[in-house]
Design a protein around this motif. Sequence first.
Motif, PDB file in Angstrom:
ATOM      1  N   ARG A 196       0.843  -1.180   0.000  1.00 18.93           N
ATOM      2  CA  ARG A 196       0.000   0.000   0.000  1.00 18.93           C
ATOM      3  C   ARG A 196       0.880   1.232   0.000  1.00 18.93           C
ATOM      4  O   ARG A 196       1.980   1.208   0.566  1.00 18.93           O
ATOM      5  CB  ARG A 196      -0.906   0.012   1.246  1.00 18.93           C
ATOM      6  CG  ARG A 196      -1.845  -1.163   1.331  1.00 18.93           C
ATOM      7  CD  ARG A 196      -2.296  -1.412   2.765  1.00 18.93           C
ATOM      8  NE  ARG A 196      -1.177  -1.826   3.597  1.00 18.93           N
ATOM      9  CZ  ARG A 196      -1.306  -2.606   4.675  1.00 18.93           C
ATOM     10  NH1 ARG A 196      -2.498  -3.031   5.039  1.00 18.93           N
ATOM     11  NH2 ARG A 196      -0.258  -2.938   5.388  1.00 18.93           N
ATOM     12  N   GLU A 197       0.402   2.301  -0.613  1.00 20.15           N
ATOM     13  CA  GLU A 197       1.108   3.569  -0.543  1.00 20.15           C
ATOM     14  C   GLU A 197       0.275   4.523   0.304  1.00 20.15           C
ATOM     15  O   GLU A 197      -0.860   4.846  -0.045  1.00 20.15           O
ATOM     16  CB  GLU A 197       1.371   4.133  -1.935  1.00 20.15           C
ATOM     17  CG  GLU A 197       2.453   3.344  -2.663  1.00 20.15           C
ATOM     18  CD  GLU A 197       2.989   4.060  -3.887  1.00 20.15           C
ATOM     19  OE1 GLU A 197       2.285   4.982  -4.370  1.00 20.15           O
ATOM     20  OE2 GLU A 197       4.070   3.702  -4.354  1.00 20.15           O
ATOM     21  N   VAL A 198       0.845   4.944   1.421  1.00 24.28           N
ATOM     22  CA  VAL A 198       0.146   5.753   2.410  1.00 24.28           C
ATOM     23  C   VAL A 198       0.738   7.159   2.393  1.00 24.28           C
ATOM     24  O   VAL A 198       1.961   7.322   2.398  1.00 24.28           O
ATOM     25  CB  VAL A 198       0.305   5.137   3.812  1.00 24.28           C
ATOM     26  CG1 VAL A 198      -0.549   5.890   4.823  1.00 24.28           C
ATOM     27  CG2 VAL A 198      -0.050   3.667   3.783  1.00 24.28           C
ATOM     28  N   THR A 199      -0.109   8.166   2.395  1.00 27.05           N
ATOM     29  CA  THR A 199       0.335   9.556   2.378  1.00 27.05           C
ATOM     30  C   THR A 199      -0.031  10.225   3.692  1.00 27.05           C
ATOM     31  O   THR A 199      -1.186  10.165   4.126  1.00 27.05           O
ATOM     32  CB  THR A 199      -0.323  10.318   1.211  1.00 27.05           C
ATOM     33  OG1 THR A 199      -0.069   9.630  -0.006  1.00 27.05           O
ATOM     34  CG2 THR A 199       0.232  11.737   1.117  1.00 27.05           C
ATOM     35  N   ASP A 200       0.956  10.883   4.326  1.00 26.50           N
ATOM     36  CA  ASP A 200       0.666  11.564   5.587  1.00 26.50           C
ATOM     37  C   ASP A 200       0.243  13.009   5.332  1.00 26.50           C
ATOM     38  O   ASP A 200       0.089  13.440   4.177  1.00 26.50           O
ATOM     39  CB  ASP A 200       1.855  11.482   6.550  1.00 26.50           C
ATOM     40  CG  ASP A 200       3.084  12.241   6.075  1.00 26.50           C
ATOM     41  OD1 ASP A 200       2.958  13.081   5.149  1.00 26.50           O
ATOM     42  OD2 ASP A 200       4.177  12.013   6.623  1.00 26.50           O
ATOM     43  N   SER A 201       0.049  13.778   6.381  1.00 27.54           N
ATOM     44  CA  SER A 201      -0.474  15.137   6.258  1.00 27.54           C
ATOM     45  C   SER A 201       0.470  16.082   5.536  1.00 27.54           C
ATOM     46  O   SER A 201       0.060  17.133   5.063  1.00 27.54           O
ATOM     47  CB  SER A 201      -0.787  15.706   7.654  1.00 27.54           C
ATOM     48  OG  SER A 201       0.406  15.811   8.411  1.00 27.54           O
ATOM     49  N   LYS A 202       1.749  15.718   5.442  1.00 24.10           N
ATOM     50  CA  LYS A 202       2.727  16.547   4.747  1.00 24.10           C
ATOM     51  C   LYS A 202       2.886  16.154   3.279  1.00 24.10           C
ATOM     52  O   LYS A 202       3.644  16.764   2.550  1.00 24.10           O
ATOM     53  CB  LYS A 202       4.092  16.442   5.450  1.00 24.10           C
ATOM     54  CG  LYS A 202       4.160  17.207   6.770  1.00 24.10           C
ATOM     55  CD  LYS A 202       4.203  18.695   6.518  1.00 24.10           C
ATOM     56  CE  LYS A 202       4.430  19.452   7.821  1.00 24.10           C
ATOM     57  NZ  LYS A 202       4.497  20.907   7.568  1.00 24.10           N
ATOM     58  N   GLY A 203       2.190  15.101   2.873  1.00 25.83           N
ATOM     59  CA  GLY A 203       2.327  14.611   1.514  1.00 25.83           C
ATOM     60  C   GLY A 203       3.417  13.576   1.344  1.00 25.83           C
ATOM     61  O   GLY A 203       3.704  13.134   0.234  1.00 25.83           O
ATOM     62  N   ARG A 204       4.030  13.163   2.446  1.00 27.39           N
ATOM     63  CA  ARG A 204       5.075  12.149   2.410  1.00 27.39           C
ATOM     64  C   ARG A 204       4.437  10.794   2.132  1.00 27.39           C
ATOM     65  O   ARG A 204       3.480  10.389   2.793  1.00 27.39           O
ATOM     66  CB  ARG A 204       5.820  12.126   3.752  1.00 27.39           C
ATOM     67  CG  ARG A 204       6.721  10.915   3.994  1.00 27.39           C
ATOM     68  CD  ARG A 204       8.003  10.997   3.191  1.00 27.39           C
ATOM     69  NE  ARG A 204       8.735   9.753   3.276  1.00 27.39           N
ATOM     70  CZ  ARG A 204       9.728   9.501   4.147  1.00 27.39           C
ATOM     71  NH1 ARG A 204      10.076  10.412   5.018  1.00 27.39           N
ATOM     72  NH2 ARG A 204      10.360   8.343   4.133  1.00 27.39           N
ATOM     73  N   VAL A 205       4.963  10.064   1.144  1.00 25.99           N
ATOM     74  CA  VAL A 205       4.420   8.764   0.743  1.00 25.99           C
ATOM     75  C   VAL A 205       5.269   7.644   1.334  1.00 25.99           C
ATOM     76  O   VAL A 205       6.502   7.699   1.310  1.00 25.99           O
ATOM     77  CB  VAL A 205       4.389   8.636  -0.790  1.00 25.99           C
ATOM     78  CG1 VAL A 205       3.902   7.249  -1.208  1.00 25.99           C
ATOM     79  CG2 VAL A 205       3.498   9.713  -1.400  1.00 25.99           C
ATOM     80  N   TYR A 206       4.596   6.630   1.868  1.00 25.54           N
ATOM     81  CA  TYR A 206       5.247   5.438   2.405  1.00 25.54           C
ATOM     82  C   TYR A 206       4.694   4.222   1.683  1.00 25.54           C
ATOM     83  O   TYR A 206       3.479   4.040   1.592  1.00 25.54           O
ATOM     84  CB  TYR A 206       4.984   5.282   3.903  1.00 25.54           C
ATOM     85  CG  TYR A 206       5.386   6.463   4.744  1.00 25.54           C
ATOM     86  CD1 TYR A 206       6.626   6.503   5.361  1.00 25.54           C
ATOM     87  CD2 TYR A 206       4.522   7.541   4.935  1.00 25.54           C
ATOM     88  CE1 TYR A 206       6.998   7.579   6.151  1.00 25.54           C
ATOM     89  CE2 TYR A 206       4.884   8.621   5.717  1.00 25.54           C
ATOM     90  CZ  TYR A 206       6.125   8.642   6.322  1.00 25.54           C
ATOM     91  OH  TYR A 206       6.486   9.709   7.100  1.00 25.54           O
ATOM     92  N   ARG A 207       5.574   3.380   1.197  1.00 24.11           N
ATOM     93  CA  ARG A 207       5.163   2.121   0.563  1.00 24.11           C
ATOM     94  C   ARG A 207       5.264   1.026   1.626  1.00 24.11           C
ATOM     95  O   ARG A 207       6.376   0.672   2.050  1.00 24.11           O
ATOM     96  CB  ARG A 207       6.064   1.821  -0.626  1.00 24.11           C
ATOM     97  CG  ARG A 207       5.824   0.449  -1.270  1.00 24.11           C
ATOM     98  CD  ARG A 207       6.608   0.346  -2.558  1.00 24.11           C
ATOM     99  NE  ARG A 207       6.618  -1.012  -3.084  1.00 24.11           N
ATOM    100  CZ  ARG A 207       6.781  -1.318  -4.363  1.00 24.11           C
ATOM    101  NH1 ARG A 207       6.954  -0.349  -5.260  1.00 24.11           N
ATOM    102  NH2 ARG A 207       6.790  -2.569  -4.764  1.00 24.11           N
TER     103      ARG A 207
END
Length: 468
Positions: A19-30
């Motif tokens: 999954r690709e998750v985006t936090d409140s700053k727009g940082r993406v985590y796979r």
Amino acid sequence: MSDSSTSGAPRQAAATAYREVTDSKGRVYRVGESDRDLLGHSRTLMVYLPWIAMMAISVSEYAYGSAEDTLSQAHGWTQSNTFWILSVWVFFQAGIAFPAGWLREKGVLTARRAMFVGAGLCLVGFFALSHLDNVLAAIVGFGVVGGVGSGLVYATCINMVGKWFPERRGARTGFVNGGFAYGSLPFIFIFNYAFDTGNYHQVLDLIGFYVLLVVAVCAWFFKDPPKNWWPAHVDPLNFSANAKSAASLAKNPPAAKQYTPKEAIRTGMLPLMWITIVMTAGVSIFGISFQVDYAKEVGFGPLVAASSMGVMAVINGIGRAVVGWLSDLWGRKLTLVFVIVVLGLAQFGVIWAGHLRSEGLFLFFAFVSGFGGGAFYPMFAALTPDYFGENFNASNYGLVYSGKLVSGLFGGGLGSMVVDAWGYDGAYALAGGVSMVAGCTALLLHQPGRTRVRDIEANPQPISREVV
């Protein structure tokens, strides 16, 4: 916070959901893929292999000072010649980091290929040091070619660790970086006790083949994770869910976004890091270049001279691992400032020990200088992805580390001029003062784009969209 879906890259084994998750700053985590899914084994191997390779190339810098007298006699070089050969090596070892990182991120140069090329160039460098009497030819062979080779290996190993351990990179980066110092210990004693004008060809040639073999074997297993990868067992939006990573992430939160080199420069933090490493690395290189000579100058025997350099190399390496672990607890910035101040104080301690003609005190401050003179490197290596993210870390850290190419000039070559003009006392006092100024600049560092605690708080929304 939000989730987004992308198509996964083809894999030989059964596809693994991510999954690709985006936090409140727009940082993406796979997230979703474990290290074993991607590598077929534990990512721990991506710590030990870079560590072994770093130990192999450490002989080029940290044992060089112990070989200088024999090299001068064998080739007819002056002391200034040998210092400038090392200075040029440092210049190119550091200078290749950014272009190599840029090529890696463009897909032109893989990690494995960078290591193979680096191994071959290191061999050429030792052959040049062994067989070329002309000082300019030796500068090109060992300083330029060998420096580029070592730089390729160094930068690739450091970036590999940061990519595979984004949640706890301090201790592991320090451990790998430490190999670059204490790996030289056997060669320091070889150069002091079993290296002379009768066998220098054989010794240097064998060392060249040793570096080639070790680095090439390690390189075979090198592989980068996918961009934005985050370990499956650590929730990037709720750090407290994993006890092992929570403390480190609380003190050293992930970068607010993935900064390109231009963006990182515009934050003002990357230039400040560069200036700080120029001053600190210059002091460290000065100590490496002159400690053995200073020990002999004040009347200490060859055993103390060699032992002081051996102590410096061992503690230099162990100190890198210790402060890496410490930075996970204290935070990188505080640990960095502490290390730089210790390095500065050690320079004044060396002067004191020399005046007292105390061998025990001299070895103690060699211990302290070795700790401070190496421990700041993993701090910058970990701070760079902490501040600017992992995706462009090869280029961003290459820019930061390029400060060492300037340091090599005034730490080695220009350092010899200061010694000639002011003596060892004046040179060591200047080095101590420069280190204190560097500590002040490090106090100005802060993570760009993340100024509020709530920016790193947990996301209450569930993660639901998967990609296979």
